[in-house]
Design a protein around this motif. Structure first.
Motif, PDB file in Angstrom:
ATOM      1  N   ASN A 303      33.193  46.207  41.871  1.00  0.00           N
ATOM      2  CA  ASN A 303      32.048  46.060  41.181  1.00  0.00           C
ATOM      3  C   ASN A 303      31.396  44.198  40.513  1.00  0.00           C
ATOM      4  OD1 ASN A 303      32.565  48.409  39.457  1.00  0.00           O
ATOM      5  ND2 ASN A 303      30.989  48.550  41.602  1.00  0.00           N
ATOM      6  N   VAL A 304      32.440  43.333  40.924  1.00  0.00           N
ATOM      7  CA  VAL A 304      32.209  42.112  40.802  1.00  0.00           C
ATOM      8  C   VAL A 304      32.999  41.008  41.836  1.00  0.00           C
ATOM      9  CG1 VAL A 304      34.135  42.201  38.356  1.00  0.00           C
ATOM     10  CG2 VAL A 304      31.964  40.173  38.980  1.00  0.00           C
ATOM     11  N   SER A 305      33.047  39.893  41.945  1.00  0.00           N
ATOM     12  CA  SER A 305      33.689  39.085  42.521  1.00  0.00           C
ATOM     13  C   SER A 305      33.519  37.784  41.571  1.00  0.00           C
ATOM     14  CB  SER A 305      33.676  38.836  43.668  1.00  0.00           C
ATOM     15  OG  SER A 305      33.935  37.678  44.417  1.00  0.00           O
ATOM     16  N   GLY A 306      34.722  36.098  41.739  1.00  0.00           N
ATOM     17  CA  GLY A 306      34.355  35.521  40.806  1.00  0.00           C
ATOM     18  C   GLY A 306      35.852  34.937  40.026  1.00  0.00           C
ATOM     19  N   LYS A 307      35.183  34.012  39.484  1.00  0.00           N
ATOM     20  CA  LYS A 307      36.977  33.685  38.459  1.00  0.00           C
ATOM     21  C   LYS A 307      36.748  34.265  38.016  1.00  0.00           C
ATOM     22  CE  LYS A 307      37.407  29.514  35.453  1.00  0.00           C
ATOM     23  NZ  LYS A 307      37.214  28.062  35.509  1.00  0.00           N
ATOM     24  N   TRP A 308      38.101  34.301  37.236  1.00  0.00           N
ATOM     25  CA  TRP A 308      38.310  35.824  36.957  1.00  0.00           C
ATOM     26  C   TRP A 308      38.213  36.133  35.110  1.00  0.00           C
ATOM     27  CZ3 TRP A 308      40.293  40.777  37.347  1.00  0.00           C
ATOM     28  CH2 TRP A 308      40.800  41.550  36.384  1.00  0.00           C
ATOM     29  N   SER A 309      38.190  34.860  34.692  1.00  0.00           N
ATOM     30  CA  SER A 309      37.015  34.970  33.046  1.00  0.00           C
ATOM     31  C   SER A 309      36.100  35.737  33.551  1.00  0.00           C
ATOM     32  CB  SER A 309      37.290  34.008  32.227  1.00  0.00           C
ATOM     33  OG  SER A 309      36.808  32.364  33.522  1.00  0.00           O
ATOM     34  N   ARG A 310      35.039  34.773  33.855  1.00  0.00           N
ATOM     35  CA  ARG A 310      33.806  35.430  34.135  1.00  0.00           C
ATOM     36  C   ARG A 310      33.650  36.789  34.199  1.00  0.00           C
ATOM     37  NH1 ARG A 310      29.672  32.344  37.113  1.00  0.00           N
ATOM     38  NH2 ARG A 310      28.045  33.242  35.734  1.00  0.00           N
ATOM     39  N   MET A 311      34.739  37.074  35.644  1.00  0.00           N
ATOM     40  CA  MET A 311      34.938  38.385  35.682  1.00  0.00           C
ATOM     41  C   MET A 311      35.010  39.866  35.195  1.00  0.00           C
ATOM     42  SD  MET A 311      37.443  38.600  39.505  1.00  0.00           S
ATOM     43  CE  MET A 311      37.758  40.217  39.850  1.00  0.00           C
ATOM     44  N   CYS A 312      36.224  38.805  34.072  1.00  0.00           N
ATOM     45  CA  CYS A 312      36.274  40.060  32.662  1.00  0.00           C
ATOM     46  C   CYS A 312      35.295  40.157  32.151  1.00  0.00           C
ATOM     47  CB  CYS A 312      37.303  39.181  31.988  1.00  0.00           C
ATOM     48  SG  CYS A 312      38.452  39.434  33.059  1.00  0.00           S
ATOM     49  N   ALA A 313      33.812  39.480  31.505  1.00  0.00           N
ATOM     50  CA  ALA A 313      32.918  38.987  30.662  1.00  0.00           C
ATOM     51  C   ALA A 313      31.892  40.248  31.105  1.00  0.00           C
ATOM     52  CB  ALA A 313      32.737  37.962  31.146  1.00  0.00           C
ATOM     53  N   PHE A 314      32.234  39.863  33.187  1.00  0.00           N
ATOM     54  CA  PHE A 314      30.185  40.901  33.206  1.00  0.00           C
ATOM     55  C   PHE A 314      31.513  42.299  32.734  1.00  0.00           C
ATOM     56  CE2 PHE A 314      28.732  43.488  36.722  1.00  0.00           C
ATOM     57  CZ  PHE A 314      27.768  42.198  36.723  1.00  0.00           C
ATOM     58  N   LYS A 315      32.550  42.689  33.132  1.00  0.00           N
ATOM     59  CA  LYS A 315      32.731  43.932  33.151  1.00  0.00           C
ATOM     60  C   LYS A 315      33.096  44.286  31.388  1.00  0.00           C
ATOM     61  CE  LYS A 315      34.681  47.226  36.003  1.00  0.00           C
ATOM     62  NZ  LYS A 315      34.167  47.702  37.147  1.00  0.00           N
ATOM     63  N   GLN A 316      33.337  43.527  30.860  1.00  0.00           N
ATOM     64  CA  GLN A 316      32.709  44.502  29.378  1.00  0.00           C
ATOM     65  C   GLN A 316      31.761  44.254  28.622  1.00  0.00           C
ATOM     66  OE1 GLN A 316      34.840  41.138  27.581  1.00  0.00           O
ATOM     67  NE2 GLN A 316      36.905  41.756  27.342  1.00  0.00           N
ATOM     68  N   HIS A 317      30.517  43.584  30.028  1.00  0.00           N
ATOM     69  CA  HIS A 317      28.922  43.484  29.070  1.00  0.00           C
ATOM     70  C   HIS A 317      28.929  44.787  29.828  1.00  0.00           C
ATOM     71  CE1 HIS A 317      25.276  42.038  28.395  1.00  0.00           C
ATOM     72  NE2 HIS A 317      24.878  42.637  29.934  1.00  0.00           N
ATOM     73  N   ALA A 318      29.433  45.182  31.104  1.00  0.00           N
ATOM     74  CA  ALA A 318      29.069  46.524  31.313  1.00  0.00           C
ATOM     75  C   ALA A 318      29.323  48.077  31.324  1.00  0.00           C
ATOM     76  CB  ALA A 318      29.703  46.200  33.024  1.00  0.00           C
ATOM     77  N   GLY A 319      30.540  47.692  29.884  1.00  0.00           N
ATOM     78  CA  GLY A 319      31.286  48.963  29.452  1.00  0.00           C
ATOM     79  C   GLY A 319      32.398  49.088  30.210  1.00  0.00           C
ATOM     80  N   GLY A 320      33.092  48.258  31.399  1.00  0.00           N
ATOM     81  CA  GLY A 320      34.328  48.856  31.481  1.00  0.00           C
ATOM     82  C   GLY A 320      35.524  48.289  31.072  1.00  0.00           C
ATOM     83  N   HIS A 321      36.520  49.284  30.839  1.00  0.00           N
ATOM     84  CA  HIS A 321      38.154  48.765  30.651  1.00  0.00           C
ATOM     85  C   HIS A 321      38.795  47.737  31.220  1.00  0.00           C
ATOM     86  CE1 HIS A 321      36.979  49.818  26.711  1.00  0.00           C
ATOM     87  NE2 HIS A 321      36.141  51.030  27.531  1.00  0.00           N
ATOM     88  N   TRP A 322      38.343  48.476  32.550  1.00  0.00           N
ATOM     89  CA  TRP A 322      38.866  47.627  33.591  1.00  0.00           C
ATOM     90  C   TRP A 322      38.277  46.807  34.767  1.00  0.00           C
ATOM     91  CZ3 TRP A 322      40.343  48.800  38.903  1.00  0.00           C
ATOM     92  CH2 TRP A 322      41.191  48.731  39.849  1.00  0.00           C
ATOM     93  N   CYS A 323      39.055  45.864  35.366  1.00  0.00           N
ATOM     94  CA  CYS A 323      38.812  45.146  36.411  1.00  0.00           C
ATOM     95  C   CYS A 323      39.825  44.940  37.359  1.00  0.00           C
ATOM     96  CB  CYS A 323      38.267  43.432  36.137  1.00  0.00           C
ATOM     97  SG  CYS A 323      37.076  42.736  37.195  1.00  0.00           S
ATOM     98  N   LYS A 324      39.419  45.094  38.617  1.00  0.00           N
ATOM     99  CA  LYS A 324      39.325  44.943  39.758  1.00  0.00           C
ATOM    100  C   LYS A 324      39.540  43.850  40.873  1.00  0.00           C
ATOM    101  CE  LYS A 324      40.517  46.919  44.548  1.00  0.00           C
ATOM    102  NZ  LYS A 324      40.028  47.974  45.720  1.00  0.00           N
ATOM    103  N   GLY A 325      40.968  43.026  41.050  1.00  0.00           N
ATOM    104  CA  GLY A 325      40.241  41.631  41.721  1.00  0.00           C
ATOM    105  C   GLY A 325      41.299  40.646  41.178  1.00  0.00           C
ATOM    106  N   LYS A 326      42.126  40.579  39.617  1.00  0.00           N
ATOM    107  CA  LYS A 326      42.626  39.344  39.132  1.00  0.00           C
ATOM    108  C   LYS A 326      43.525  38.706  40.284  1.00  0.00           C
ATOM    109  CE  LYS A 326      45.787  37.939  34.853  1.00  0.00           C
ATOM    110  NZ  LYS A 326      46.727  38.580  34.199  1.00  0.00           N
ATOM    111  N   SER A 327      44.461  39.132  41.280  1.00  0.00           N
ATOM    112  CA  SER A 327      45.188  38.314  41.946  1.00  0.00           C
ATOM    113  C   SER A 327      44.196  37.509  42.862  1.00  0.00           C
ATOM    114  CB  SER A 327      46.400  39.033  42.702  1.00  0.00           C
ATOM    115  OG  SER A 327      45.484  39.552  43.318  1.00  0.00           O
ATOM    116  N   ALA A 328      43.679  38.561  44.001  1.00  0.00           N
ATOM    117  CA  ALA A 328      42.652  37.479  44.164  1.00  0.00           C
ATOM    118  C   ALA A 328      41.877  36.589  43.524  1.00  0.00           C
ATOM    119  CB  ALA A 328      41.608  38.857  45.012  1.00  0.00           C
ATOM    120  N   SER A 329      41.427  36.900  42.420  1.00  0.00           N
ATOM    121  CA  SER A 329      39.949  35.874  42.381  1.00  0.00           C
ATOM    122  C   SER A 329      41.279  34.811  41.813  1.00  0.00           C
ATOM    123  CB  SER A 329      39.552  35.988  40.881  1.00  0.00           C
ATOM    124  OG  SER A 329      39.317  36.013  40.029  1.00  0.00           O
ATOM    125  N   HIS A 330      42.124  34.113  41.356  1.00  0.00           N
ATOM    126  CA  HIS A 330      43.410  33.416  41.087  1.00  0.00           C
ATOM    127  C   HIS A 330      43.644  32.334  42.466  1.00  0.00           C
ATOM    128  CE1 HIS A 330      43.678  33.908  36.849  1.00  0.00           C
ATOM    129  NE2 HIS A 330      44.386  35.184  36.474  1.00  0.00           N
TER     130      HIS A 330
END
Length: 343
Positions: A303-330
């Motif tokens: 559901n989200v793409s970008g710098k990993w730290s921003r992806m995690c912040a977005f996911k937390q804001h949306a209420g999720g606990h898991w975010c796909k794409g860490k290695s791809a983002s790095h």
């Protein structure tokens, strides 16, 4: 657990979103059906014309689009500044291009004024419609409902035409926006539908290339094509302070997409040209990382793409606990990750 759509689309966090919708039936959305021998290519025109109408009504810009045989892609930008500046008259006028509206609003538009007893009702209507004019959900609703109705009528059947409302991905930075636009523009090339960008019908890159060549060869303003609409322009690096465009020069984007398209061709698999495009050099993206994202953007992210730290912040804001794409983002943000380590 499913996350609410309103939490996945947050204009305050990012205005850019990639949306996709897929046909649910065996019959193609826009292709040739091998079972009944019918061609549905004309439906591509339905979709592009409806996008054109909606882009003129909603405060939403189209960055890229590609209409395929059984699905379509859009990269959209929510223009909250334009949305907030709309007058009550402009809100009502825009809304009435899509819906019948309310008698109070119609009377106000005709007379220019309204009784004090109806003023609160009018204000509530205008506030609600103004919010909807900046909503991707309402944009997609208007697009999908009309195409579904027309397709059902043509197919002489009833029921769901789309898999669901739509899928969305938030694009949090320039790297995510650029790689997603490239993924969308090269969709027909990767699918083997067309051999070149110029022949890639019903795509934003074909429209941009044609308009670019027309501008270079013609001294007179070109007459608008009914199937075309104003895409969000490339404003170039010298206008980065502006928010009304994509902060790259179109010639640089054209160089990048041409280079990428040649690299992903079947007869050039694994080939990387020695001259790296300017945009990749500027953004610090390695050629290998870029090519992988241009081919597998949807597989790398949810559901989200970008710098990993921003992806995690977005996911937390949306209420999720898991975010796909860490290695791809790095991989895509190598330059920024290296800079952070050195600091």
């Amino acid at each position: 657990m499913t996350i609410s759509r309103r939490k996945l689309i947050e204009p305050q966090i990012t205005p850019f979103y990639h949306v996709i919708n897929r046909c649910v039936r065996r019959a193609y959305l826009c292709g040739d059906d091998p079972y009944n021998g019918k061609s549905y290519h004309h439906r591509r025109g339905w979709i592009v014309n409806k996008i054109k109408q909606l882009a003129a009504v909603f405060c939403i810009d189209v960055c890229a689009y590609a209409v395929m045989s059984n699905h379509y892609h859009l990269v959209l930008k929510i223009d909250t500044e334009q949305q907030q500046k709309l007058t009550p008259e402009a809100v009502i006028s825009r809304w009435l291009q899509l819906f019948n509206g309310h008698p109070i609003a119609i009377d106000f538009l005709k007379e220019g004024q309204i009784g004090s007893d109806k003023q609160q009702a009018l204000s509530d209507l205008v506030a609600e419609w103004q919010q909807r004019l900046g909503s991707i959900s309402w944009f997609m609703r208007c697009l999908n409902e009309e195409i579904a109705r027309k397709s059902n009528k043509e197919d002489q059947c009833k029921g769901a035409f789309w898999e669901g409302r739509f899928k969305s991905q938030a694009l949090l930075d320039e790297q995510a926006l650029l790689s997603c636009m490239m993924y969308v523009d090269l969709n027909p090339i990767r699918a083997g539908v067309t051999p070149s960008l110029e022949q890639s019908d019903f795509t934003s890159i074909q429209q941009r290339i044609r308009e670019y060549h027309q501008k270079k060869t013609s001294t007179k303003p070109s007459s608008s094509n009914k199937s075309h609409f104003q895409l969000l322009p490339f404003v170039g690096a010298e206008h980065q302070a502006k928010t009304a465009g994509i902060n790259f020069a179109f010639v640089d984007y054209l160089e990048l997409i041409d280079w990428t398209g040649r690299c992903v061709r079947n007869d050039k698999k694994g080939f990387i040209a020695p001259n790296q495009p300017k945009i990749l050099q500027k953004m610090g993206i390695t050629p290998d990382a870029w090519l992988e994202h241009s081919e597998q953007f949807m597989e790398h992210y949810a559901n989200v793409s970008g710098k990993w730290s921003r992806m995690c912040a977005f996911k937390q804001h949306a209420g999720g606990h898991w975010c796909k794409g860490k290695s791809a983002s790095h991989q895509l943000h190598t330059f920024y990750n290296r800079k952070k380590i050195l600091q």
